[in-house]
Design a protein around this motif. Sequence first.
Motif, short mmCIF file in Angstrom:
data_model
loop_
_atom_site.label_atom_id
_atom_site.label_comp_id
_atom_site.label_asym_id
_atom_site.label_seq_id
_atom_site.Cartn_x
_atom_site.Cartn_y
_atom_site.Cartn_z
N MET A 1 0.85 -1.20 0.00
CA MET A 1 0.00 0.00 0.00
C MET A 1 0.89 1.25 0.00
N ALA A 2 0.58 2.22 -0.86
CA ALA A 2 1.39 3.42 -0.97
C ALA A 2 1.27 4.29 0.28
N PRO A 3 2.29 5.11 0.58
CA PRO A 3 2.24 5.97 1.77
C PRO A 3 1.05 6.93 1.73
N ALA A 4 0.52 7.22 2.91
CA ALA A 4 -0.58 8.18 3.01
C ALA A 4 -0.12 9.55 2.53
N ARG A 5 -1.02 10.29 1.92
CA ARG A 5 -0.68 11.59 1.36
C ARG A 5 -0.32 12.57 2.49
N THR A 6 0.74 13.33 2.28
CA THR A 6 1.10 14.40 3.20
C THR A 6 1.48 15.62 2.38
N TRP A 7 1.63 16.78 3.03
CA TRP A 7 1.76 18.04 2.29
C TRP A 7 2.98 18.07 1.38
N PHE A 8 4.09 17.45 1.79
CA PHE A 8 5.30 17.57 0.97
C PHE A 8 5.28 16.67 -0.26
N HIS A 9 4.27 15.82 -0.40
CA HIS A 9 4.16 15.02 -1.62
C HIS A 9 3.88 15.90 -2.83
N SER A 10 3.22 17.00 -2.63
CA SER A 10 2.92 17.90 -3.75
C SER A 10 3.70 19.21 -3.65
N ALA A 11 4.76 19.22 -2.83
CA ALA A 11 5.54 20.43 -2.63
C ALA A 11 6.81 20.41 -3.47
N VAL A 12 7.38 21.61 -3.69
CA VAL A 12 8.66 21.77 -4.36
C VAL A 12 9.54 22.64 -3.46
N LEU A 262 6.30 20.11 9.56
CA LEU A 262 7.75 20.15 9.42
C LEU A 262 8.24 19.24 8.31
N LEU A 263 9.47 19.52 7.84
CA LEU A 263 10.12 18.71 6.83
C LEU A 263 11.51 18.32 7.32
N THR A 264 11.83 17.03 7.28
CA THR A 264 13.15 16.56 7.68
C THR A 264 13.75 15.76 6.53
N VAL A 265 14.93 16.17 6.12
CA VAL A 265 15.61 15.55 4.98
C VAL A 265 17.01 15.15 5.41
N GLY A 266 17.35 13.89 5.24
CA GLY A 266 18.67 13.42 5.62
C GLY A 266 19.56 13.26 4.41
N GLU A 267 20.65 14.05 4.34
CA GLU A 267 21.65 13.83 3.30
C GLU A 267 22.46 12.61 3.70
N MET A 268 22.48 11.58 2.83
CA MET A 268 23.06 10.30 3.22
C MET A 268 23.90 9.71 2.09
N PRO A 269 25.16 10.09 2.00
CA PRO A 269 26.03 9.49 0.98
C PRO A 269 26.11 7.97 1.13
N ASP A 281 10.40 5.42 6.16
CA ASP A 281 9.10 4.83 6.48
C ASP A 281 8.47 5.64 7.62
N PRO A 282 7.32 6.28 7.37
CA PRO A 282 6.73 7.14 8.41
C PRO A 282 6.50 6.41 9.73
N ALA A 283 6.26 5.13 9.67
CA ALA A 283 5.98 4.37 10.90
C ALA A 283 7.20 4.27 11.80
N ARG A 284 8.41 4.52 11.24
CA ARG A 284 9.64 4.39 12.03
C ARG A 284 10.08 5.71 12.68
N HIS A 285 9.49 6.84 12.26
CA HIS A 285 9.75 8.14 12.88
C HIS A 285 11.24 8.50 12.86
N GLU A 286 11.79 8.58 11.64
CA GLU A 286 13.19 8.98 11.50
C GLU A 286 13.27 10.26 10.67
N VAL A 287 13.25 10.18 9.34
CA VAL A 287 13.23 11.39 8.50
C VAL A 287 12.19 11.21 7.41
N ASP A 288 11.78 12.32 6.79
CA ASP A 288 10.75 12.26 5.75
C ASP A 288 11.29 11.74 4.43
#
Length: 575
Positions: A1-12, A262-269, A281-288
């Motif tokens: 099942m695809a992730p539930a819609r949130t505001w940043f799905h349609s954001a730039v 809020l928006l959380t983005v992890g730069e991860m080389p 994964d939103p269920a894990r509560h780490e980053v968006d």
Amino acid sequence: MAPARTWFHSAVVYQVYPRSFQDSDGDGVGDLRGIIDRLDHLATLGVDVLWLSPIYPSPQDDNGYDISDYQDVDPTFGTLADFDELVEQAHARDLRIVMDLVVNHTSDEHPWFVESRSSTDNPKRDWYWWRPPREGHSPGEPGAEPTNWHSFFSGSTWELDEASGEYYLHLFSRKQPDLNWENPEVRGAVHSMMRWWLDRGVDGFRMDVINMISKHLPLQDGEQIGDGPWGDGSPHYICGPRIHEFLQEMHREVFEGRGDRLLTVGEMPAVTVEDAVLFTDPARHEVDMVFQFEHVGLDHGAHKWDHRPLRLVDLKESLGRWQEGLAEAGWNSLYWNNHDQPRAVSRFGDDGEFRVESAKLLATVLHLHRGTPYVYQGEELGMTNVPFADASSFRDIESVNYFRDATGRGLLAEEVLDALRIGSRDNARSPMQWDASPHGGFTTGEPWAPVHPNHTEVNAEQALGDPDSVFHHYRRLVELRHTDPVVAEGDFTMLLPEDPVVYAFTRSLEGTTLLVVANFGGSVHTVEGLPEEWSSADLVLGSYPAGSEAPAADAGRLVLRPWEARVLRVTGRRP
């Protein structure tokens, strides 16, 4: 099942590199008041989030990614009052503000590190990674470093502190010592600082190299790199054993209870698709979402400076795999450009005859993928790589160090310069080109870095006045994401994966399907193998001017002009 819609799905998201965006006081360096003065540019473009590269006090060894005070603004950029006004003015335009969070390391001039190095028994000694010389070696001897790890900015990751006879770890510059996240006091101090910015009105963080904060213990040598003295330490600090624990703790201590704005983005080389699913994964509560580097490494040979032409089939395989891997859980971030990457139109497009067309094509392909797109300042104008004259033209520490080390090893200076002209981070850091006036309207003084000479033709004033410009194409792409749910939420299917010239895919949602088809080449190309219905589908958006004559198409075939991209719609049917 695809992730539930949130505001940043349609954001730039739009990234600003403050040193190079707009100078308001004539000192040649961009600043916060300059950003305030240009907010209407972002509002016209229609983006939703403004991401600021670091504005904190810094010695500027790595252009602000070496922070000496996490809770202030560098006087070069202004004051906290200026920042508060920026937040207020941005919010008035429905723009969220995301800060750069750089907490894998600090500056060596940060008070924490000053205390840490003051004595071996200082309470903050364990806030950083201190180690004695390798057994059997004296401090400063060749090979005495605690491990053989190679720094991202050349040389060893260890710097000797003469006073104590011990070494401190720095994955990047010697002036960027790594924080020891094993120490709970370090984590608590970082969490407190993050809450302070959120309370000030900030809407989230882009977290610099955040997957390096957990190191494998004990610290050990990496596999040797070639015939030299250095080893690859990355397996010992990329996605270390406590990284998920640390991010989940951060979410609990900093973000929990603040709603979903809020928006959380992890730069991860070096992160993998499988890693990214866990992180996002939103269920894990780490980053968006995470920034991954796989697709921007496809034109690298043995190393970053060993350039090779991009194979389109490799790009499709990579991006397609990320689309598939995050389809059910988590979320993609989408980008070509940022402050660490050369200009995309020079790298993946044609910055000569077809600059405009290829810039639009790259934008179309990226923004129609599933994920949150990021626009880097000047990308919406089709800004290009800089024609650096010689080694003295470079400002970036990575580029400067590479030129010194490579020529020191005997490589020809002109060959090294050719590699830097293609891949240097300085390509992204030339001042923003606002108009055709001297220095591109960036400053009334002497700019900190040279303005590209093509600013007389490539600039925001020209672009806003031309309805067929790269800028207005970006504006239409942003609007399409805002208004059409299939762009934000539709599924993704790659087409023609082995075609070396055509990038094609579909996005489908609730009976509506979009086809995106793009010719990554400088000549007319016929696309075959598509269902017949696509030859008569409705054009939603194209990279050539509306009304310009397109080549005729037969059933099951589309004829694309050089560097042409089209978005086509079929409603009620799936291909």
